[in-house]
Design a protein around this motif. Structure first.
Motif, mmCIF file in Angstrom:
data_model
loop_
_atom_site.group_PDB
_atom_site.id
_atom_site.type_symbol
_atom_site.label_atom_id
_atom_site.label_comp_id
_atom_site.label_asym_id
_atom_site.label_seq_id
_atom_site.Cartn_x
_atom_site.Cartn_y
_atom_site.Cartn_z
ATOM 1 N N LYS A 166 0.757 -1.276 0.069
ATOM 2 C CA LYS A 166 0.055 0.089 0.058
ATOM 3 C C LYS A 166 1.046 1.261 -0.071
ATOM 4 O O LYS A 166 0.443 2.253 -0.649
ATOM 5 C CB LYS A 166 -0.986 -0.146 1.110
ATOM 6 C CG LYS A 166 -2.173 -1.026 1.185
ATOM 7 C CD LYS A 166 -3.034 -1.224 2.207
ATOM 8 C CE LYS A 166 -3.999 -1.864 2.350
ATOM 9 N NZ LYS A 166 -4.957 -2.036 3.297
ATOM 10 N N ALA A 167 2.257 1.366 0.823
ATOM 11 C CA ALA A 167 2.682 2.504 0.708
ATOM 12 C C ALA A 167 3.475 2.681 -0.630
ATOM 13 O O ALA A 167 3.411 3.614 -1.114
ATOM 14 C CB ALA A 167 3.965 2.202 1.493
ATOM 15 N N ILE A 168 3.802 1.548 -1.314
ATOM 16 C CA ILE A 168 4.266 1.711 -2.744
ATOM 17 C C ILE A 168 3.320 2.392 -3.609
ATOM 18 O O ILE A 168 3.501 2.976 -4.302
ATOM 19 C CB ILE A 168 4.874 0.323 -3.278
ATOM 20 C CG1 ILE A 168 6.088 -0.255 -2.467
ATOM 21 C CG2 ILE A 168 5.094 0.540 -4.751
ATOM 22 C CD1 ILE A 168 6.402 -1.420 -2.785
ATOM 23 N N SER A 169 1.943 1.938 -3.475
ATOM 24 C CA SER A 169 0.635 2.649 -4.236
ATOM 25 C C SER A 169 0.564 3.925 -4.050
ATOM 26 O O SER A 169 0.476 4.455 -4.912
ATOM 27 C CB SER A 169 -0.477 1.496 -3.857
ATOM 28 O OG SER A 169 -1.579 2.112 -4.611
ATOM 29 N N SER A 170 0.822 4.262 -3.002
ATOM 30 C CA SER A 170 0.560 5.617 -2.343
ATOM 31 C C SER A 170 1.477 6.323 -2.895
ATOM 32 O O SER A 170 1.338 7.555 -3.423
ATOM 33 C CB SER A 170 0.473 5.648 -0.947
ATOM 34 O OG SER A 170 0.371 7.060 -0.411
ATOM 35 N N LEU A 171 2.897 6.075 -2.856
ATOM 36 C CA LEU A 171 3.896 6.769 -3.501
ATOM 37 C C LEU A 171 3.897 6.948 -5.171
ATOM 38 O O LEU A 171 3.967 7.851 -5.598
ATOM 39 C CB LEU A 171 5.281 6.049 -3.001
ATOM 40 C CG LEU A 171 6.113 6.504 -1.910
ATOM 41 C CD1 LEU A 171 7.272 5.663 -1.812
ATOM 42 C CD2 LEU A 171 6.370 8.196 -2.027
ATOM 43 N N LEU A 172 3.600 5.944 -5.712
ATOM 44 C CA LEU A 172 3.637 5.777 -7.093
ATOM 45 C C LEU A 172 2.291 6.854 -7.526
ATOM 46 O O LEU A 172 2.187 7.586 -8.479
ATOM 47 C CB LEU A 172 2.858 4.646 -7.802
ATOM 48 C CG LEU A 172 4.019 3.654 -7.766
ATOM 49 C CD1 LEU A 172 3.527 2.141 -8.288
ATOM 50 C CD2 LEU A 172 5.584 3.979 -8.294
ATOM 51 N N TYR A 173 0.944 6.906 -6.837
ATOM 52 C CA TYR A 173 0.037 7.752 -7.051
ATOM 53 C C TYR A 173 0.492 9.362 -6.902
ATOM 54 O O TYR A 173 0.172 10.120 -7.956
ATOM 55 C CB TYR A 173 -1.108 7.753 -5.962
ATOM 56 C CG TYR A 173 -2.170 6.963 -6.516
ATOM 57 C CD1 TYR A 173 -3.393 7.003 -7.391
ATOM 58 C CD2 TYR A 173 -2.489 5.431 -5.829
ATOM 59 C CE1 TYR A 173 -4.345 6.349 -7.554
ATOM 60 C CE2 TYR A 173 -3.581 4.785 -6.004
ATOM 61 C CZ TYR A 173 -4.305 5.087 -6.955
ATOM 62 O OH TYR A 173 -5.392 4.160 -7.223
ATOM 63 N N ALA A 174 1.064 9.650 -5.786
ATOM 64 C CA ALA A 174 1.688 10.878 -5.619
ATOM 65 C C ALA A 174 2.839 11.247 -6.561
ATOM 66 O O ALA A 174 2.664 12.665 -7.029
ATOM 67 C CB ALA A 174 2.336 10.968 -4.251
ATOM 68 N N LEU A 175 3.565 10.558 -6.820
ATOM 69 C CA LEU A 175 4.556 10.832 -7.703
ATOM 70 C C LEU A 175 4.072 11.250 -9.390
ATOM 71 O O LEU A 175 4.746 11.737 -9.990
ATOM 72 C CB LEU A 175 5.815 9.623 -8.062
ATOM 73 C CG LEU A 175 6.505 9.611 -6.707
ATOM 74 C CD1 LEU A 175 7.333 8.382 -6.555
ATOM 75 C CD2 LEU A 175 7.717 10.867 -6.647
ATOM 76 N N LEU A 176 3.101 10.462 -9.650
ATOM 77 C CA LEU A 176 2.464 10.746 -11.081
ATOM 78 C C LEU A 176 1.194 11.704 -10.947
ATOM 79 O O LEU A 176 0.940 12.215 -12.067
ATOM 80 C CB LEU A 176 1.761 9.393 -11.392
ATOM 81 C CG LEU A 176 2.669 8.219 -12.065
ATOM 82 C CD1 LEU A 176 1.926 7.090 -12.090
ATOM 83 C CD2 LEU A 176 3.202 8.839 -13.511
ATOM 84 N N SER A 177 1.203 12.498 -9.644
ATOM 85 C CA SER A 177 -0.100 13.306 -9.634
ATOM 86 C C SER A 177 0.472 14.716 -10.536
ATOM 87 O O SER A 177 -0.476 15.376 -11.031
ATOM 88 C CB SER A 177 -0.118 13.559 -7.998
ATOM 89 O OG SER A 177 0.875 14.382 -7.435
ATOM 90 N N ASN A 178 1.657 14.959 -10.362
ATOM 91 C CA ASN A 178 2.133 16.217 -11.393
ATOM 92 C C ASN A 178 2.633 15.852 -12.689
ATOM 93 O O ASN A 178 3.403 16.636 -13.316
ATOM 94 C CB ASN A 178 3.080 17.191 -10.445
ATOM 95 C CG ASN A 178 4.357 16.337 -10.300
ATOM 96 O OD1 ASN A 178 4.633 15.233 -10.606
ATOM 97 N ND2 ASN A 178 5.590 17.000 -10.278
ATOM 98 N N LYS A 179 2.393 14.765 -13.080
ATOM 99 C CA LYS A 179 2.693 14.440 -14.432
ATOM 100 C C LYS A 179 1.505 14.079 -15.315
ATOM 101 O O LYS A 179 1.314 13.181 -16.145
ATOM 102 C CB LYS A 179 3.615 13.022 -14.589
ATOM 103 C CG LYS A 179 4.786 12.795 -13.326
ATOM 104 C CD LYS A 179 5.833 13.731 -14.026
ATOM 105 C CE LYS A 179 7.332 13.409 -13.363
ATOM 106 N NZ LYS A 179 7.271 13.968 -12.088
ATOM 107 N N SER A 180 0.734 15.215 -15.426
ATOM 108 C CA SER A 180 -0.600 14.891 -16.074
ATOM 109 C C SER A 180 -0.557 14.885 -17.682
ATOM 110 O O SER A 180 -1.261 14.310 -18.328
ATOM 111 C CB SER A 180 -1.624 16.090 -15.747
ATOM 112 O OG SER A 180 -0.728 17.285 -16.032
ATOM 113 N N SER A 181 0.679 15.322 -18.128
ATOM 114 C CA SER A 181 0.817 15.548 -19.489
ATOM 115 C C SER A 181 1.299 14.273 -20.106
ATOM 116 O O SER A 181 1.508 13.949 -21.302
ATOM 117 C CB SER A 181 1.850 16.495 -19.771
ATOM 118 O OG SER A 181 3.104 16.229 -19.231
#
Length: 760
Positions: free
Chosen positions: A546-561
């Protein structure tokens, strides 16, 4: 109502009568004892009493003794007197002399039989409670007036809402509202009970690891020991909830979902609420949650009404100030504190911040204390409103109690209470921590107005404050100390679906940080992956995933392009991929769609990832997923998925992926067989000769959704059939040698390729 000896015989006689056009609905039971018949007539809620009694008298022989029960009903003026109406109509039909005990309200009979000893808790309504205005949850919110008054109307059926969901930010007053509403009902004279569930308590339940929730009864079983209904059986609770005797309040639905994850089936939970109300039309449940959880609420049902608490208005703040502050000096300091720290925002202020501001100036005789402190904290962000008031309070407490520590030292104590002790630290543990860390006596720390001390345990009063502490401590660790990955994973795991206050804080941090953090994140993910592989404990495995999933969500949150390929390439890099293999990818919930054109995935897990069918795979791809677990995935379409993408080592739990693929595969095989039959029919008739289109249509059997001619046109495009200048059709001469085999259904490779092409 009857003895257990007679119960089975009574139930065998059940008759349920519904005539919707005449608004008739009743249930009738009876049994015979020593030549005497006793009947039980239950009249529904939304019925016409005259029509119902006429129907009963016409259909059934009137018993020697009739027990008559009716549901309560309300209008805008309050409760309707249905008993007087029934007494009058029964008298007209000669039933009165059969009803020995009179007409009774069913709800009161059930209450007296099961809840007579209901403990009306002294559930405090805070002396400083301000009843906020309640708004509809919509693009153009409507002010419904004060919340308690509105929901008293809901509970008395003035408004037809069975399930009410109240949204609001952390610290807006949802919990305080629930306490006040419970107090309002418990102190009333009516026979109403309240079952209050606090989401924040769920992880502390003794049976937490065994919980699986998919109905209101499951929640009752889980929480009843902690409530004033601990002696109530599951069936008695069900009876009372169904008839409206018990109001259920769930404060923090999002916290229950976050704590239980896959063990909380939200869809089935709301479905169970809907089913109960469809049958009884009496159930009432109020749920609170933070705004981010709105997308998870099943909104299709008309039973669900959504509301919002926005916070204190200027008028509310003035009321609150008069209640909390006793003299003009305090009120002046309070106003200055609000102005200096910009604690008013868009016409509404968080009650938790206003409360902390009041506490900050209480007993502060020195006017300089409201001037604030220059932010020197490594944890708190001085430009944020909530941080500034917390830092001010910590600095003030250090000065007032002469504590041998700094703001950050005191903040670390708060994080110890919230994270390591789940906001419930024993006084002994506090004394030990304070002595070892500050060389101080714990008594001085207990005086902090942020703390709540009860039964030798210490906790932080405000839930919103605990969220802030977790968020700020997490950001500090992500920036400065990823070696403490155990603590990081304990905080991150609650954001595994890419939502919540902590997640929003991490996203904000990711959006403003430099590229060094990505390097830190890569190292952190490596540690989490190693820990996940090395542990044998199911809970710990889930925590790291779950911690890995959470990090991946956050790291991709500013990669909308990013497109699918770019996202996958980024994840490959973050996870330290090698040889085009992504190892240890763990995804929960509505994650981004990806492309696996260039990658294989190993030792990974996917839960509730319904966008799997939107992912892209190479045309010839096989065995893309190896040793992967898929759970709780229900895709609406197959998309680019194929059976061959999943190697035999993959496991599936509560998924429709394989069944859907098998269905598609079976349908595809049937389609291919149909195409082959069409081709065989044409090959047999045309042979090595040439034929006109009309003759082919007359002498062959073709089943094709685009018509006979359409199928021949497709074969022409794919080179199986050719047309000469005169418009006659013949088979491609390349297939002449294979004709005997084709007519028997044994196709050459080139013709099988044509079949595959037509079947797509």
């Amino acid at each position: 109502m009857v003895s257990r000896r007679d119960l089975d015989s009574v139930l065998d006689t059940q008759e349920v009568i519904k005539v919707y056009q005449k608004k008739i609905y009743y249930e009738y039971f009876y049994f015979e004892d020593r030549g005497r018949v006793e009947g039980f007539l239950f009249i529904g809620k939304n019925v016409t009493i005259i029509n119902t009694l006429d129907d009963f008298v016409a259909k059934f022989k009137v018993p020697d003794i009739l027990n008559l029960y009716v549901n309560k009903k309300y209008n805008n003026n309050g409760q309707i007197d249905r008993i007087s109406h029934l007494d009058k109509e029964c008298s007209k039909r000669g039933l009165s002399n059969k009803i020995y005990d009179g007409v009774s309200y069913l709800e009161e009979i059930i209450w007296d039989a099961t809840l007579r000893s209901y403990l009306k808790e002294e559930h405090h309504r805070r002396s400083d409670y301000i009843d906020q205005d309640l708004f509809t949850y919509s693009q153009e919110p409507e002010n419904l007036g004060q919340g308690i008054d509105y929901f008293k109307g809901v509970l008395s059926d003035k408004f037809g809402s069975s399930t009410s969901v109240i949204f609001g930010r952390g610290g807006v007053g949802k919990t305080t509202f629930c306490d006040a509403l419970k107090n309002e009902i418990d102190t009333g004279d009516n026979k109403k009970g309240v079952f209050l569930i606090r989401g924040e308590q769920i992880s502390n339940l003794v049976n937490f690891n065994d919980l699986y929730i998919e109905s209101i009864l499951d929640l009752f079983e889980a929480f009843k020991v902690e409530s004033n209904l601990s002696n109530l059986s599951k069936s008695d609770f069900s009876l009372n909830y169904s008839c409206g005797n018990i109001l259920v309040i769930i404060d923090g639905l999002d916290e229950i979902d976050s704590a239980l994850g896959e063990r909380f089936n939200l869809e089935k939970f709301f479905s169970s609420l809907s089913d109960l109300d469809d049958r009884f039309h009496n159930t009432k449940i109020i749920l609170t949650t933070r705004d981010y959880f709105e997308k998870n609420i099943v909104s299709a049902s008309p039973l669900i009404r959504k509301f919002k608490l926005k916070g204190f208005t200027e008028k509310d703040i003035e009321k609150y100030k008069k209640i909390k502050l006793s003299n003009d000096s305090q009120k002046t300091n309070f106003d200055k504190l609000l102005e200096i720290n910009k604690l008013k925002n868009n016409g509404f202020s968080l009650p938790v911040i206003i409360n902390l501001a009041c506490q900050a100036v209480l007993d502060s005789s020195d006017e300089h204390m409201v001037q604030g402190y220059e932010s020197e904290s490594d944890y708190l962000i001085g430009t944020h409103v909530y941080d500034s008031i917390l830092e001010y309070m910590l600095a003030r407490e250090i000065d007032k109690q002469k504590l041998n520590t700094t703001v950050d030292g005191l903040f670390q104590l708060l994080s110890e209470i919230v994270i390591d002790h789940k906001n419930k630290m024993s006084i002994d543990d506090l004394n030990e921590y304070v002595e070892l860390t500050f060389n101080e006596n714990g008594d001085k720390f207990l005086k902090n107005p942020l703390f709540n001390v009860r039964d030798d345990f210490l906790s932080i009063k405000e839930e919103a404050l605990t969220s802030l502490i977790k968020s700020r401590y997490l950001i500090y660790l992500l920036k400065n100390d990823i070696s403490r990955y155990e603590k990081i994973s304990n905080i991150l795991k609650d954001s595994y679906k890419g939502s919540g206050d902590t997640y929003n804080t991490v996203c904000e941090f990711v959006g403003t940080t430099d590229s060094d953090f990505e390097l830190n994140a890569t190292k952190l993910i490596k540690k989490l992956k190693e820990s996940e592989v090395n542990t044998e404990l199911t809970y710990d495995k889930a925590k790291y995933r779950k911690a890995i999933s959470s990090l991946l969500y956050a790291l991709l949150s500013n990669k909308s392009s990013f497109d699918k390929n770019e996202r996958s390439n980024y994840i490959y890099k973050l996870l330290g991929g090698k040889n085009n293999i992504i190892d240890g990818l763990h995804i929960y919930g509505d994650f981004y769609s990806l492309s696996f054109d260039s990658y294989k995935v190993m030792n990974s897990s996917f839960s509730e990832y319904n966008k799997l069918s939107d992912c892209h795979f190479g045309k010839e791809a096989e065995d893309v997923f190896l040793f992967c677990n898929f759970s709780n995935i229900n895709i609406a379409k197959v998309g680019h998925l194929k059976n061959c993408l999943f190697e035999n080592s993959c496991k599936f739990d509560k998924c429709n992926i394989i069944s859907l693929l098998d269905t598609k595969s079976n349908a595809n095989e049937k389609k291919k067989e149909n195409i082959k039959s069409n081709i065989i029919s044409i090959a047999k008739y045309v042979g090595t000769t040439q034929r006109s289109l009309n003759l082919i249509k007359l002498n062959t059997t073709v089943n094709w959704n685009k018509s006979h001619k359409g199928f021949i046109d497709e074969l022409k495009k794919l080179g199986f059939i050719q047309v000469d200048k005169s418009g006659y059709f013949r088979l491609n001469s390349d297939y002449y040698d294979d004709l005997p085999h084709i007519t028997l259904g044994r196709f050459p490779i080139t013709l099988n390729n044509i079949v595959d092409c037509l079947a797509k």
